[in-house]
Design a protein around this motif. Structure first.
Motif, mmCIF file in Angstrom:
data_model
loop_
_atom_site.group_PDB
_atom_site.id
_atom_site.type_symbol
_atom_site.label_atom_id
_atom_site.label_comp_id
_atom_site.label_asym_id
_atom_site.label_seq_id
_atom_site.Cartn_x
_atom_site.Cartn_y
_atom_site.Cartn_z
ATOM 1 N N GLY A 177 0.803 -1.215 0.000
ATOM 2 C CA GLY A 177 0.000 0.000 0.000
ATOM 3 C C GLY A 177 0.840 1.271 0.000
ATOM 4 N N TRP A 192 -3.151 -1.615 -7.427
ATOM 5 C CA TRP A 192 -2.793 -2.325 -6.198
ATOM 6 C C TRP A 192 -3.100 -3.807 -6.353
ATOM 7 C CZ3 TRP A 192 -6.097 -2.980 -1.286
ATOM 8 C CH2 TRP A 192 -5.312 -3.518 -0.244
ATOM 9 N N ASN A 194 -3.871 -6.693 -4.568
ATOM 10 C CA ASN A 194 -4.372 -6.933 -3.207
ATOM 11 C C ASN A 194 -4.435 -8.433 -2.939
ATOM 12 O OD1 ASN A 194 -5.596 -6.802 -0.735
ATOM 13 N ND2 ASN A 194 -7.583 -6.107 -1.526
ATOM 14 N N PHE A 200 -7.743 -1.033 1.490
ATOM 15 C CA PHE A 200 -6.595 -0.194 1.156
ATOM 16 C C PHE A 200 -6.292 0.742 2.326
ATOM 17 C CE2 PHE A 200 -4.124 3.189 -0.949
ATOM 18 C CZ PHE A 200 -3.122 2.388 -1.478
#
Lengths: 221, 221
Positions: A177, A192, A194, A200
């Motif tokens: 992040g 991103w 993830n 986030f």
């Protein structure tokens, strides 16, 4: 429909490679403690790199990785030797790439592929070679060349100033992040990765896209 | 025999006050999750403050404390409201001081007592007042005045340049390893208050002394 981009810049640790694949090596040396040691090792590695920057006491990522390992062992009462430490540090050059990485890289044509990492040149070179991934990247750039860690703007600039591109022609990919926030702060597009299905970070810079892994890049190409 | 010093500079969060005393307030709103929320809240509070510095996006400690709480709630699937968040943030002004703090402060004479904290003026003022500790300090200084967090040298300089002292006339106290390293890096004497019996960080700057709590300052006076 995303804007087509001309370069994809990859983070390495956590993004292409699973930093916690060292837990097996840790477990072998210290039964029952592998996962816990691996967690602290990664946390301290980043903390030390960032704290040193803030204090003006830069040391390279290889040094802080070793320091972080020593702390992780100490905090878990894992009595170690020079030899064991060497073996564990060596395992950092043999991290496991995430399963989709090679197939995704294979499909990337007509776009520049770049690595921009906090790791040293030596760490990156060994890691990519051991995983058989070296040939997929047009450039492999370490922030060690400027001795400023991501997420400082200087770190992203270190590669960017040589690129001949506009910032909005770049897509930056990271599972970290702070790295996504840093890349957006610099002006790149950022997606991103993830991998752990987390929220986030609560930051006023947000990713342009969020994917569970790297299998979703085609909309940028 | 330590060198006598002329000022004692205290860190606040974790050193004078238990940051995890918010876990009861968290537990009340989110049963079974209080301790976990409190842990992430503190971790993210520091991370956000440090990352923002690295990116050149300073926000004050009150703002990052609120942001960090929101992340901590989200990551623990703690469905919250504006009202609950306000109550939890308010609990940060009512942290519990460690039990020896007031008796130790009462015994400090002929030495300047200073607070130097990443917290804002407003946070510090409320926290000290609510604990009845305001009168024990000659100066309460926030890094918000210079918008640079500890452990950057600028943060320690922010108080020091007004002190009229030499750096080696100052004893800095903190339970945070990064803060001790930062203070030593700046040139203060530094004693690490090792409240959780942990190894010190693997850093090339080490504390001059390590104490389990604040009951050991007489050798400096």
């Amino acid at each position: 429909m995303k804007q087509p981009i001309k370069a994809i810049v990859f983070d390495v640790y956590g993004t292409l490679f699973d930093v916690h694949s060292v837990k097996d090596a840790c477990e072998q040396e210290f039964p029952e403690k592998g996962a816990a040691i691996s967690q602290v090792w990664r946390t301290k590695q980043l903390e030390y790199f960032f704290w040193r920057h803030m204090m003006g006491r830069y040391e390279d990522f290889d040094k802080v990785t070793r320091d972080a390992l020593r702390y992780a062992l100490a905090v878990h009462d894992a009595t170690s030797t020079e030899e064991i430490e060497q073996r564990l540090v060596a395992s950092y050059a043999h991290l496991t790439p995430y399963e989709e990485v090679e197939s995704v890289l294979k499909e990337l044509h007509d776009v520049k592929t770049v690595i921009l990492s906090n790791g040293t040149d030596e760490m990156l070179e060994a890691l990519l070679r051991n995983a058989g991934l070296s040939d997929y990247f047009d450039e492999v750039v370490s922030v060690d060349g400027i001795k400023q860690p991501k997420p400082t703007p200087a770190a992203y600039m270190h590669w960017f100033k040589t690129s001949g591109l506009r910032r909005d022609e770049v897509l930056f990919l990271s599972s970290n992040g702070w790295d996504i926030a840093g890349a957006k702060n610099f002006g790149f597009h950022a997606a991103w990765i993830n991998r752990n299905d987390l929220p986030f970070e609560e930051f006023d810079v947000k990713p342009d896209a969020v994917y569970p892994n790297l299998n979703h890049l085609s909309e940028w190409l």
